[in-house]
Write an enzyme that holds these catalytic residues in place. Structure first.
Site, mmCIF file in Angstrom:
data_model
loop_
_atom_site.group_PDB
_atom_site.id
_atom_site.type_symbol
_atom_site.label_atom_id
_atom_site.label_comp_id
_atom_site.label_asym_id
_atom_site.label_seq_id
_atom_site.Cartn_x
_atom_site.Cartn_y
_atom_site.Cartn_z
ATOM 1 C CD GLN A 91 55.302 -55.249 78.749
ATOM 2 O OE1 GLN A 91 54.552 -56.199 78.801
ATOM 3 N NE2 GLN A 91 55.878 -54.716 79.835
ATOM 4 C CE1 TYR A 141 55.650 -53.239 83.014
ATOM 5 C CE2 TYR A 141 53.865 -54.816 82.780
ATOM 6 C CZ TYR A 141 54.317 -53.512 82.804
ATOM 7 O OH TYR A 141 53.412 -52.485 82.646
ATOM 8 C CB THR A 157 57.605 -51.575 80.330
ATOM 9 O OG1 THR A 157 56.868 -52.153 79.248
ATOM 10 C CG2 THR A 157 56.816 -50.428 80.942
ATOM 11 C CG ASP A 161 56.625 -46.162 81.708
ATOM 12 O OD1 ASP A 161 56.444 -47.392 81.769
ATOM 13 O OD2 ASP A 161 55.981 -45.423 80.937
ATOM 14 N NE ARG A 210 48.129 -47.603 86.680
ATOM 15 C CZ ARG A 210 48.553 -48.635 85.960
ATOM 16 N NH1 ARG A 210 47.728 -49.651 85.722
ATOM 17 N NH2 ARG A 210 49.779 -48.656 85.480
ATOM 18 C CE LYS A 227 54.265 -48.762 76.138
ATOM 19 N NZ LYS A 227 53.822 -48.686 77.531
ATOM 20 C CG HIS A 276 52.505 -46.819 81.389
ATOM 21 N ND1 HIS A 276 53.592 -47.656 81.324
ATOM 22 C CD2 HIS A 276 51.438 -47.636 81.597
ATOM 23 C CE1 HIS A 276 53.204 -48.916 81.497
ATOM 24 N NE2 HIS A 276 51.901 -48.932 81.644
ATOM 25 N NE ARG A 291 47.083 -48.258 82.476
ATOM 26 C CZ ARG A 291 45.848 -48.660 82.740
ATOM 27 N NH1 ARG A 291 44.836 -47.860 82.426
ATOM 28 N NH2 ARG A 291 45.594 -49.825 83.292
ATOM 29 C CB ILE A 339 47.757 -41.738 69.643
ATOM 30 C CG1 ILE A 339 49.169 -41.161 69.777
ATOM 31 C CG2 ILE A 339 47.347 -41.949 68.183
ATOM 32 C CD1 ILE A 339 49.417 -39.885 69.031
ATOM 33 N N GLY A 367 46.989 -47.270 71.904
ATOM 34 C CA GLY A 367 46.663 -47.904 73.168
ATOM 35 C C GLY A 367 45.187 -48.141 73.400
#
Ligand SMILES: Cc1cc2nc3c(=O)[nH]c(=O)nc-3n(C[C@H](O)[C@H](O)[C@H](O)COP(=O)(O)O)c2cc1C
Ligand SMILES: Cc1cc2nc3c(=O)[nH]c(=O)nc-3n(C[C@H](O)[C@H](O)[C@H](O)COP(=O)(O)O)c2cc1C
Ligand SMILES: Cc1cc2nc3c(=O)[nH]c(=O)nc-3n(C[C@H](O)[C@H](O)[C@H](O)COP(=O)(O)O)c2cc1C
Ligand SMILES: Cc1cc2nc3c(=O)[nH]c(=O)nc-3n(C[C@H](O)[C@H](O)[C@H](O)COP(=O)(O)O)c2cc1C
Lengths: 368, 368, 368, 368
Positions: free
Chosen positions: C136, C138, C164, C166, C173, C241, C265, C268, C299, C319
């Protein structure tokens, strides 16, 4: 209630729910259950409330009048607002003055009062109070008795016959069954002689004496033919109370009914019924102006009345809240409940920019 | 229960939920869990209830009969009401008389009783009680055993074969897994010999012995071909129980099935299943009258039965409530539950203006 | 957990929620908040759950196989089930073995494991464990660092690059802000040198150090052009993603993306986002088979995976439950969570009559 | 609040609800009720929240900018974000500095501040603070007084006239009636002389003095003609606040209104009103770009603002949260609330891939 009433000092009730609380504190639990309860799982009452709440209106603005005329014709005579006191049996259960007190309050509020076949004062005494009265008819097994009641209602000056068509038998009201509910001796079906009415006073474990009596006294086989016969035998306008399917509404109009009441009997009869407000628009379409359309079951405020009007009703029948008022403070209490309704409806019309009832019927509604 | 029953004095149960409470107080917690539980997050049961509640009916009026004939044909023979006792395994878990008591109650109520492959009395003993019985078939890994069961059912006078098609394996019932549920020694799969049935009695931490046994005994690979083979090897009408997709319903009809049961097994099998009442109308359309359509999963009252009829079903299978009655008071309890259903359905038809089941199927429904 | 694990004696977890409870009891409250929390009012998580629950499936019957093959290709290599461990940063927060343990569990379960840019072990160490790994990405503010990471991922044998899309900035948060959350010294962004990563360890009242670091380190201006550039500079399949709008999905397919992950996400990031399952069908339509479509966000079971498949997904990213397993019992716990998912999905396919994933994708779904 | 504020040490508020809690703890219960309350059953507030929550957006990705420009024109002048402080009467109820503090906060935040007819400081004093101000007009029974207020607003430099069209009379706010709410002596309608304003200070059991005053002072008969007259008598842009029906919105546009505010007055007026966000899209369609469309009623976060934009609004009016800030910490508190909104909206745009407001208006929304 009134300044001199037992709650003076505290804030008077500002909505029907306030009166409900007062009433609940005053009447015996089993009477409360008789009034508040419904049939089966009581989901119909919840469905009524939920469906009314979902009707969200689009108010208009800038009407330029500053006034709202709530009055209009209901079955020919003019009512101060588009509401009728619903027929509700045995009102002495709530207050010693029973129907007399409620009818006085209705007369003062200039709305029709519906006298019941099962009133706990004789229909003549109630009608004598003045104001517009209608007579609600349960169909006795003895057709002579039916005609007798009709003639008495005519003679007493009742202006319409409300034939209840959703009670071939009484709904299965579990609270009353659990309570083994029976009428106290002081409350009788005053339009009838003593027999078989004592059935209403005989306690049976697991059964409602009121239901037992209904089964004994009234004809479950009431049919369209009987209505046609009645149509021939009275000049009073006929109202069919308890219509939900538009096919039946159309047939009622064809029969010459002056009005239908879209109603599920406040959740007291068929336990799987649709919310009456949900059924309303199709009925309005089906009768296509050939007769008036009233609605009841769950109306609790002027906003609810406006919802009914916006969905096409000509008016509402106002049910349990009148009994709450009666229980809380007799005539004054019933009057307060009707005053609240008028005040709320007045405000609702003003705030939705409607100078009159016709404008109210033109409001757009969405399901929220 | 009955006046002489253990609850005499108190008000007898007036709805299935009352019986549920009585039952819950009587059976061991893990048996209660076995009966009440479902697979996965148990959302299917909630979906069944919510979907049934959303079906709101438009009653008709003025039928003119005052009676409602609940009887009608189900798979050729006449039932007193459009209901069948659903196949439910191991009824001795609830009461020592188990299936015998339940079948007696069904016979008295004149509704078919479905004997299970996993009944805890031999099928012959149950069938000997009289009344209409159907036989529910789980497909043994050994096809000889399948045929043997079919022949025994035929021989015992069962009038239909209900093939359960939604149990290729048992659903993951978390309550049973957490309880490490196993059958007590006193309860056995009485239609079979001792092996491999002892699996049902062997406790394993984190597993259901009933599920283990099902996996050992029954064929997960059951297919349309097997059904065709069965069709050739019996003259009994075939019922496919556990159909939700209309494509499968159509195929069942083509195969010559006499009925399908639209069912999610009361939430005990596929944990993502649609509510059965939601699936019903498409199935009715798909079979287009070529076979009967029954419904189960969540039926708890006569109102629910009427909902199913209005959505096109020919009748319902009545499940857990019969077990509640059995647990509460044996045959009398099961009988009371069936009596309640009949009484409620009778009232529902009367109050919705339906003289018979055909009229009930013509009621309009809206989703509230 | 495992028989030798700390919960031996008690019933092992039978669903992800059981593992969640175990995990919650083991990790410090602020770590729990970091994992469980979302942005804003956290309504996105609730929307994910509610939307998944509303997807009710119509199982098929009589497949005739008795088996369900869960395996299938995901980005070219075969996975034992259509699931990938989602990229989740800083897994040492949950367990000292962090990503190593989780990757081992994934390898055993034969599902791809997505290594994070913000992994708390170096990507090479994680990839060395074996099994299929994805990386993944960033997007660092320094494009050289981006390319460096890509080369390292390629060198370590990662089989896909999950960009990623998004997280231009980190979502707000509130739990982390209220906690003034910062990483403990023992947990670092192990793929990077020490600076500016100490930002992750610096507590600030009212702010999340992780968010601060993200803002410093990663480029909020990532655009389609950068993706095109990346497409030119690696032979690895690209996965985007965080795609919810079908217009973006189509553009990703045109760019040559091998897959998109329909994701919010896990609630988040964008606090007003649609539930990912609600967005899925339009995305599937938009890409029209030109690339694979995965789904994540909410999920929690095999039933949920089947819901995603029936709505057109090729598979899911799994996740938070993996982190719960990790917290509860390290590699064994993560393994148990993946085992549960496989077992549940296996059952779900069998019970819905699907011999394989293609059949699963053919199931009909209704919104309940 | 601010580091030096009374809550220093604790985490500063991270969302409007945090400020609400602080405010609730500081103001007298009846003032809280006056601010928080609505008319009738207060279901309109709940409907606003529920309807906003149901609007779920599909974020876009990879905008490639990393910035979001929140600024844009509102009625000609530029605002730092698409928000206006809503007109809210009597702000000294919340804090001694009342409107002065709130207007200063708005000026700092570079958003227009709407001065009320019923402000508790003279409009000139508020306008003197600087920043963009609009003037909200209640229509006095005396048209001379209307013109006088308009001239004063013009003279003070207000840049728009916001005519409130949903208050022909005040809504029936049950909390105020129960409290017998009246203004404390320290709070007056500072734009008027002493008479008949003392009505606002006279406690009456069961009635709101504020409602009584409104009834005495303002004209319930405001009509389209008056608006046309006003249009002739001022060069200021006209805003009609309280429009929900698209027919009225179209008429406002035809009249030359510069904007309409789609609003149900935060649930304080017509108790049966639709949620404003539900009414928004039809209004946007109806005005077809001929005037600006603002929305209020229930906006509580940047996400909510984005919802409004995605549904077609040009901006929002921000109501109660500003009063919460004022109550919690005067100018600093109001400023914090506006800062939070800006920060949240900034994040929402970034996370939904919108470089500017035009992009935000292009986001797709689904009802979840
Ligand atoms: C205590 C009680 C008695 C009633 N008695 C009658 C009756 O005798 N005849 C009749 O047509 N309806 C009767 N109704 C039904 C009402 O006329 C009306 O349909 C119903 O109350 C409307 O529902 P709501 O009270 O929830 O608004 C009764 C209702 C109640 C609550
Ligand atoms: C304890 C129990 C055992 C059952 N056993 C069987 C069975 O052996 N075969 C079968 O086809 N269905 C079985 N069922 C399912 C029922 O036939 C029926 O589909 C289900 O109970 C309907 O749901 P309801 O009880 O919620 O109405 C069983 C159900 C229960 C509750
Ligand atoms: C603690 C945590 C850390 C995460 N870190 C990342 C990350 O570094 N990169 C990324 O793309 N997604 C990250 N995610 C998002 C997951 O990849 C995935 O989209 C999300 O967890 C799915 O929602 P669910 O866990 O509710 O199913 C993270 C999620 C969690 C819970
Ligand atoms: C305490 C209070 C006083 C208000 N006074 C006025 C007013 O004088 N004129 C007006 O047009 N709206 C007034 N409003 C309504 C607001 O302008 C706005 O429409 C409403 O607050 C929006 O709902 P929300 O606060 O829930 O977002 C008032 C609202 C509150 C809460």
């Amino acid at each position: 209630m009134s300044a001199a009433g037992p709650e003076s000092g505290a804030c008077p009730p500002v909505c029907a729910a306030d009166v409900e609380r007062l009433a609940a504190a005053r009447v015996p639990a089993e009477v409360w259950d008789f009034v508040a309860g419904g049939s089966g799982d009581e989901s119909v009452q919840a469905a009524n409330r939920a469906a009314l709440d979902r009707v969200r209106l689009l108010p208009r603005i800038l009407s330029g009048t500053g006034e709202a005329d709530l009055s209009g014709p209901l079955l020919g005579s003019t009512a101060a607002m588009p509401a009728v006191v619903a027929p509700m049996a045995y009102q002495r259960l709530l207050h010693p003055d029973g129907e007399l007190a409620a009818a006085r309050a209705a007369a003062k509020a200039q709305v029709p009062y519906t006298i019941c076949t099962l009133s706990s004062f004789p229909l003549e005494d109630i009608a004598a109070i003045g104001g517009t009265t209608w007579f609600q008819l349960y169909w006795s097994r003895d057709r002579g008795q039916v005609l007798d009641l009709v003639r008495r209602a005519e003679g007493a000056g009742c202006e319409a016959l409300v034939v209840t068509v959703d009670v071939p038998v009484m709904g299965r009201r579990l609270r009353d069954m659990r309570n083994g509910f029976a009428l106290p001796r002081s409350v009788t079906a005053a339009n009838f002689g003593a027999e078989p009415l004592t059935a209403t006073h005989t306690r049976q474990a697991g059964a409602s004496a009121v239901a037992t009596h209904t089964g004994l006294a009234f004809d479950p086989a009431l049919g369209w033919g009987d209505l046609a016969w009645l149509r021939e035998n009275t000049t009073l306008p006929l109202v069919l109370k308890g219509v939900l399917d538009p096919r039946d509404a159309a047939r009622a109009a064809e029969l010459g009914a002056a009005a239908v009441v879209v109603s599920n009997h406040g959740g007291r009869q068929f336990a799987g019924a649709v919310a009456s407000i949900t059924a309303l628009p199709s009925v309005v379409d089906a009768v296509a102006g050939r007769c008036e359309v009233l609605l009841d079951s769950g109306i609790r405020s002027g906003t609810d009345v406006l919802r009914a009007l916006a969905c096409g009703a000509d008016g509402v029948m106002y049910g349990r809240p009148v009994l709450w008022g009666l229980a809380a403070d007799g005539e004054a209490g019933a009057g307060l409940v009707l005053d609240l309704l008028r005040t709320e409806l007045q405000e609702a019309l003003l705030l939705s920019g409607c100078p009159d009832l016709a404008a109210a019927r033109g409001l757009a509604a969405v399901l929220g």
